[in-house]
Design a protein around this motif. Structure first.
Motif, PDB file in Angstrom:
ATOM      1  N   TYR A 197       0.659  -9.005  -3.507  1.00 53.80           N
ATOM      2  CA  TYR A 197       2.023  -9.478  -3.289  1.00 53.80           C
ATOM      3  C   TYR A 197       3.029  -8.365  -3.545  1.00 53.80           C
ATOM      4  CZ  TYR A 197       6.323 -12.146  -3.643  1.00 53.80           C
ATOM      5  OH  TYR A 197       7.607 -12.592  -3.456  1.00 53.80           O
ATOM      6  N   ARG A 198       2.823  -7.620  -4.612  1.00 55.17           N
ATOM      7  CA  ARG A 198       3.737  -6.521  -4.925  1.00 55.17           C
ATOM      8  C   ARG A 198       3.682  -5.435  -3.839  1.00 55.17           C
ATOM      9  NH1 ARG A 198       2.754  -6.606 -11.483  1.00 55.17           N
ATOM     10  NH2 ARG A 198       4.751  -7.614 -11.961  1.00 55.17           N
ATOM     11  N   ILE A 199       2.519  -5.148  -3.328  1.00 53.09           N
ATOM     12  CA  ILE A 199       2.399  -4.145  -2.276  1.00 53.09           C
ATOM     13  C   ILE A 199       3.139  -4.600  -1.016  1.00 53.09           C
ATOM     14  CG2 ILE A 199       0.798  -3.007  -0.682  1.00 53.09           C
ATOM     15  CD1 ILE A 199       0.857  -1.796  -3.489  1.00 53.09           C
ATOM     16  N   GLU A 200       3.031  -5.879  -0.675  1.00 50.22           N
ATOM     17  CA  GLU A 200       3.737  -6.400   0.504  1.00 50.22           C
ATOM     18  C   GLU A 200       5.248  -6.294   0.328  1.00 50.22           C
ATOM     19  OE1 GLU A 200       2.637  -7.354   3.564  1.00 50.22           O
ATOM     20  OE2 GLU A 200       0.827  -6.424   2.756  1.00 50.22           O
ATOM     21  N   SER A 224       4.944   2.560 -13.457  1.00 49.90           N
ATOM     22  CA  SER A 224       5.323   3.935 -13.135  1.00 49.90           C
ATOM     23  C   SER A 224       5.178   4.151 -11.639  1.00 49.90           C
ATOM     24  CB  SER A 224       4.453   4.939 -13.884  1.00 49.90           C
ATOM     25  OG  SER A 224       3.135   4.944 -13.358  1.00 49.90           O
ATOM     26  N   SER A 225       5.902   5.145 -11.119  1.00 51.82           N
ATOM     27  CA  SER A 225       5.804   5.461  -9.696  1.00 51.82           C
ATOM     28  C   SER A 225       4.426   6.020  -9.361  1.00 51.82           C
ATOM     29  CB  SER A 225       6.904   6.442  -9.291  1.00 51.82           C
ATOM     30  OG  SER A 225       6.828   7.627 -10.062  1.00 51.82           O
ATOM     31  N   GLY A 226       3.809   6.723 -10.323  1.00 54.37           N
ATOM     32  CA  GLY A 226       2.481   7.259 -10.089  1.00 54.37           C
ATOM     33  C   GLY A 226       1.437   6.173  -9.902  1.00 54.37           C
ATOM     34  N   PHE A 232      -0.867   1.738  -4.057  1.00 55.04           N
ATOM     35  CA  PHE A 232      -0.467   1.598  -2.650  1.00 55.04           C
ATOM     36  C   PHE A 232      -1.469   2.304  -1.737  1.00 55.04           C
ATOM     37  CE2 PHE A 232       1.791   2.429   1.236  1.00 55.04           C
ATOM     38  CZ  PHE A 232       2.656   1.358   1.391  1.00 55.04           C
ATOM     39  N   LYS A 233      -1.860   3.521  -2.106  1.00 52.48           N
ATOM     40  CA  LYS A 233      -2.792   4.269  -1.264  1.00 52.48           C
ATOM     41  C   LYS A 233      -4.154   3.586  -1.197  1.00 52.48           C
ATOM     42  CE  LYS A 233      -4.452   8.894  -0.235  1.00 52.48           C
ATOM     43  NZ  LYS A 233      -4.363  10.331  -0.574  1.00 52.48           N
ATOM     44  N   LYS A 234      -4.589   3.017  -2.293  1.00 50.24           N
ATOM     45  CA  LYS A 234      -5.865   2.297  -2.300  1.00 50.24           C
ATOM     46  C   LYS A 234      -5.825   1.104  -1.363  1.00 50.24           C
ATOM     47  CE  LYS A 234      -9.153   0.109  -5.471  1.00 50.24           C
ATOM     48  NZ  LYS A 234      -9.432  -0.252  -6.892  1.00 50.24           N
ATOM     49  N   SER A 235      -4.655   0.452  -1.295  1.00 50.79           N
ATOM     50  CA  SER A 235      -4.504  -0.730  -0.450  1.00 50.79           C
ATOM     51  C   SER A 235      -4.259  -0.385   1.015  1.00 50.79           C
ATOM     52  CB  SER A 235      -3.344  -1.587  -0.964  1.00 50.79           C
ATOM     53  OG  SER A 235      -3.023  -2.620  -0.064  1.00 50.79           O
ATOM     54  N   GLU A 236      -3.380   0.607   1.266  1.00 45.66           N
ATOM     55  CA  GLU A 236      -2.914   0.874   2.622  1.00 45.66           C
ATOM     56  C   GLU A 236      -3.487   2.151   3.235  1.00 45.66           C
ATOM     57  OE1 GLU A 236      -1.048  -1.469   4.117  1.00 45.66           O
ATOM     58  OE2 GLU A 236      -1.315  -2.566   2.218  1.00 45.66           O
ATOM     59  N   ARG A 237      -4.259   2.909   2.451  1.00 50.31           N
ATOM     60  CA  ARG A 237      -4.878   4.158   2.921  1.00 50.31           C
ATOM     61  C   ARG A 237      -3.846   5.224   3.287  1.00 50.31           C
ATOM     62  NH1 ARG A 237     -10.553   3.224   4.764  1.00 50.31           N
ATOM     63  NH2 ARG A 237     -11.012   1.093   4.174  1.00 50.31           N
ATOM     64  N   CYS A 238      -2.682   5.141   2.683  1.00 48.69           N
ATOM     65  CA  CYS A 238      -1.661   6.182   2.819  1.00 48.69           C
ATOM     66  C   CYS A 238      -0.719   6.056   1.632  1.00 48.69           C
ATOM     67  CB  CYS A 238      -0.890   6.064   4.134  1.00 48.69           C
ATOM     68  SG  CYS A 238       0.084   4.548   4.292  1.00 48.69           S
ATOM     69  N   THR A 239       0.045   7.092   1.363  1.00 51.34           N
ATOM     70  CA  THR A 239       0.973   7.047   0.251  1.00 51.34           C
ATOM     71  C   THR A 239       2.233   6.283   0.651  1.00 51.34           C
ATOM     72  OG1 THR A 239       2.146   9.067   0.871  1.00 51.34           O
ATOM     73  CG2 THR A 239       0.154   9.320  -0.474  1.00 51.34           C
TER      74      THR A 239
END
Length: 249
Positions: A197-200, A224-226, A232-239
């Protein structure tokens, strides 16, 4: 990019504020200036700023009236009075009108920073909610549908730290029972749902705003932003930056 409007007929006063903002952690604001009430009024309508900083004594009218107009158009705007008029009644009026701060000239950088620290989270939350459409009201609990109520709780508190125990308490269930029930109804664990949900929400903000990534991370509840970037990258395969670049013309 969130807008900030400074309305003051004194160039030096505007310069002090602009210099502070552009050289501080608040540099992501787009700073605009006006010298008169009428120009300030026009720019309020055009820019729809998140923050208005205004002098009481303005050519054509006074800053209180401009602040009142700003609050009438947008009740969520943060209004800061910035003046050399040391009159207690003015302070009281600012409080009664729901303004965010009252600063006396000459003002130090530390005083400006303190004022911004008090209001900036509120302003960015407003900016975020305008794009996500979420409110922070605590929803009523439907004991017959605890998982549905828990989803509403997550959506209402997404920018805050959220634990399974907190959400279980909000729907009056033990953590273990809530965890099992959540997985049964949603098909994913509580943590998996919360993260997704947070990633969306972050994807909407990355596409539709120019808020800094560290601000977005904070607004959707990452510590943290890190950590946000890694998740995010793990979920979407990009930063997050790479994702945002896909929507830049």
């Amino acid at each position: 990019m969130p807008n900030m409007l400074i309305v003051d007929d004194e160039y030096e006063s505007r310069y002090v504020l602009r210099e502070f903002i552009t050289s501080s952690e608040y540099h992501y604001f787009s700073v605009h200036e006006a010298e008169t009430y009428e120009k300030g009024l026009l720019m309020l309508k055009q820019l729809k700023p998140s923050i208005l900083i205004v002098e009481i004594s303005l050519p054509g009218n006074n800053g209180f009236e401009l602040g009142k107009e700003a609050k009438r158009w947008d009740p969520e705007i943060s209004v800061i009075i910035y003046t050399q008029l040391k009159i207690f009644e003015y302070v009281q009026s600012a409080i009664n009108l729901g303004f965010s701060a009252f600063l006396l000239k000459p003002v130090s950088r530390s005083e400006i920073k303190q004022a911004f620290e008090r209001i900036i989270v509120h302003s960015l939350s407003t900016e975020t909610n305008r794009f996500t459409g979420k409110r922070e009201d605590t929803p009523n609990v439907d004991l017959a549908h605890p998982i549905e109520s828990s989803i509403q709780y997550i959506q209402s508190h997404v920018k805050n730290p959220i634990t399974l125990n907190q959400v279980a308490d909000s729907v009056y269930l033990s953590p273990s029972h809530f965890s099992r029930l959540f997985k049964e109804e949603m098909g994913v664990t509580f943590i998996e749902y919360l993260t997704a949900y947070r990633i969306e929400q972050s994807k909407s903000l990355l596409k539709m705003t120019s808020l800094p990534i560290e601000v977005i991370a904070h607004q959707i509840g990452f510590t943290s932003s890190g950590y946000f970037a890694t998740t995010f990258k793990k979920s979407e395969r990009c930063t997050p930056s790479e994702y945002r670049s896909l929507f830049i013309n």
